[in-house]
Motif scaffolding. Structure first.
Motif, PDB file in Angstrom:
ATOM      1  N   GLY A  29      32.810  40.248  32.166  1.00 41.64           N
ATOM      2  CA  GLY A  29      33.528  41.236  31.078  1.00 41.64           C
ATOM      3  C   GLY A  29      34.544  41.859  30.372  1.00 41.64           C
ATOM      4  O   GLY A  29      35.410  40.807  31.161  1.00 41.64           O
ATOM      5  N   SER A  30      34.694  42.422  29.496  1.00 43.15           N
ATOM      6  CA  SER A  30      35.457  42.617  28.871  1.00 43.15           C
ATOM      7  C   SER A  30      36.403  43.918  28.988  1.00 43.15           C
ATOM      8  O   SER A  30      37.696  44.136  29.089  1.00 43.15           O
ATOM      9  N   SER A  31      35.974  43.964  30.324  1.00 44.92           N
ATOM     10  CA  SER A  31      36.923  45.711  31.137  1.00 44.92           C
ATOM     11  C   SER A  31      37.504  45.112  32.198  1.00 44.92           C
ATOM     12  O   SER A  31      37.216  44.459  32.759  1.00 44.92           O
ATOM     13  N   SER A  32      38.579  45.980  32.532  1.00 52.00           N
ATOM     14  CA  SER A  32      39.308  45.396  34.619  1.00 52.00           C
ATOM     15  C   SER A  32      38.464  46.297  35.140  1.00 52.00           C
ATOM     16  O   SER A  32      37.839  46.948  35.219  1.00 52.00           O
ATOM     17  N   GLY A  33      38.337  45.667  36.444  1.00 53.15           N
ATOM     18  CA  GLY A  33      38.202  46.643  37.480  1.00 53.15           C
ATOM     19  C   GLY A  33      36.439  45.407  37.780  1.00 53.15           C
ATOM     20  O   GLY A  33      36.255  46.040  38.704  1.00 53.15           O
ATOM     21  N   ASN A  34      35.981  44.616  37.243  1.00 51.51           N
ATOM     22  CA  ASN A  34      35.341  44.029  37.399  1.00 51.51           C
ATOM     23  C   ASN A  34      35.427  42.962  38.635  1.00 51.51           C
ATOM     24  O   ASN A  34      36.442  42.354  38.981  1.00 51.51           O
ATOM     25  N   ILE A  35      34.627  43.831  39.916  1.00 51.80           N
ATOM     26  CA  ILE A  35      34.677  43.040  41.216  1.00 51.80           C
ATOM     27  C   ILE A  35      33.245  42.219  41.980  1.00 51.80           C
ATOM     28  O   ILE A  35      32.354  43.761  41.531  1.00 51.80           O
ATOM     29  N   ILE A  36      32.904  41.442  42.073  1.00 54.27           N
ATOM     30  CA  ILE A  36      31.884  41.908  43.123  1.00 54.27           C
ATOM     31  C   ILE A  36      32.327  41.043  44.567  1.00 54.27           C
ATOM     32  O   ILE A  36      33.430  39.879  44.548  1.00 54.27           O
ATOM     33  N   GLU A  37      32.353  41.613  45.571  1.00 53.89           N
ATOM     34  CA  GLU A  37      33.150  41.738  47.193  1.00 53.89           C
ATOM     35  C   GLU A  37      31.612  41.854  47.997  1.00 53.89           C
ATOM     36  O   GLU A  37      31.087  42.232  47.611  1.00 53.89           O
ATOM     37  N   ASN A  38      31.857  41.012  48.718  1.00 51.92           N
ATOM     38  CA  ASN A  38      31.578  40.494  49.869  1.00 51.92           C
ATOM     39  C   ASN A  38      29.541  40.669  49.406  1.00 51.92           C
ATOM     40  O   ASN A  38      28.776  40.594  50.373  1.00 51.92           O
ATOM     41  N   CYS A  39      29.019  39.490  49.113  1.00 51.79           N
ATOM     42  CA  CYS A  39      28.386  39.549  48.191  1.00 51.79           C
ATOM     43  C   CYS A  39      27.869  37.717  48.673  1.00 51.79           C
ATOM     44  O   CYS A  39      28.101  36.985  48.775  1.00 51.79           O
ATOM     45  N   TYR A  40      26.443  37.584  48.914  1.00 53.80           N
ATOM     46  CA  TYR A  40      25.664  36.013  49.563  1.00 53.80           C
ATOM     47  C   TYR A  40      24.862  35.462  48.395  1.00 53.80           C
ATOM     48  O   TYR A  40      24.018  36.206  47.994  1.00 53.80           O
TER      49      TYR A  40
END
Length: 230
Positions: A29-40
């Motif tokens: 996406g174009s927004s700031s703050g996009n994060i995927i963390e500690n996912c499997y």
């Protein structure tokens, strides 16, 4: 709208044609703050184009905002045609990945990597690894191909699987076009092909900054343009 996913997992075989992933087909996406963390993601992934063990395609935007993958892991074999990665198949526009890994055999035809298949205009890749064998052309233990990534730092990454193909085969990167720097990266598996084969980089077209502290510990073999490092 921000994309945020934390402490999630997906389990099972995933099949499709384009933008196919064990966790997400498309993420960005174009927004700031996009994060995927500690996912499997656990399971085999099969497709044709933009296919990854974790995500098929991740994309930021031309305004400089990108997705961050942090401490995410994919476990399973990945099979497709092009833009195929053990973690992400197509990794585009200002994305970064930190402390991520992929475990499993990755097979394709072109732009195939143990971690990322095709990286375009990336930001940073740090402390990541892959452990499976990787088989294709434009193939690397970490990244199959990089392009238009002259602000990209790749640091502290390694692959332990055997890497094989016909041309542009590397223990870390198969085809390197325009990155900023490559440091403290290595491969331990055997690297084999016919043309443009290197223990770290198969074909180095252009690198804006230095390559430092990189090494290859496996056997490197081929016919034309073969190097222990590049």
């Amino acid at each position: 709208m921000e994309l945020i996913a934390v402490n999630c997992f997906a389990k099972g075989k995933v099949t499709g044609t384009s933008m196919v992933g064990g966790f997400a087909g498309y993420a960005g996406g174009s927004s700031s703050g996009n994060i995927i963390e500690n996912c499997y993601a656990y399971g085999e992934v099969i497709g044709e184009e933009s296919v990854g063990g974790f995500a098929g395609l991740t994309s930021g935007s031309t305004n400089g905002n990108g997705l961050i993958l942090k401490a995410c892991h994919a476990l399973g074999n990945v099979t497709a045609t092009q833009q195929v990665g053990g973690l992400v198949g197509n990794f585009s526009f200002h994305n970064s990945v930190y402390n991520c890994s992929a475990t499993g055999t990755v097979k394709g035809t072109s732009c195939v990597g143990g971690l990322i298949g095709d990286g375009y205009a990336m930001k940073e890749i740090k402390n990541c690894y892959s452990t499976g064998d990787v088989i294709a052309n434009f193939v690397g233990g970490i990244i199959g191909r990089t392009s238009n990534s002259n602000a990209t730092d790749i640091t502290g990454c390694y692959s332990t699987g055997n890497i094989s193909g016909v041309e542009r085969v590397g223990g870390v990167m198969g085809f390197c076009d325009a990155i900023l720097s490559l440091s403290d990266c290595y491969s331990t598996g055997n690297i084999s092909g016919q043309k443009d084969v290197g223990g770290v980089v198969g074909y180095l077209y252009w690198m804006r900054g230095p390559m430092t502290g990189c090494s290859s510990q496996g056997r490197v073999s081929g016919d034309t343009n073969i190097g222990g490092l590049v």
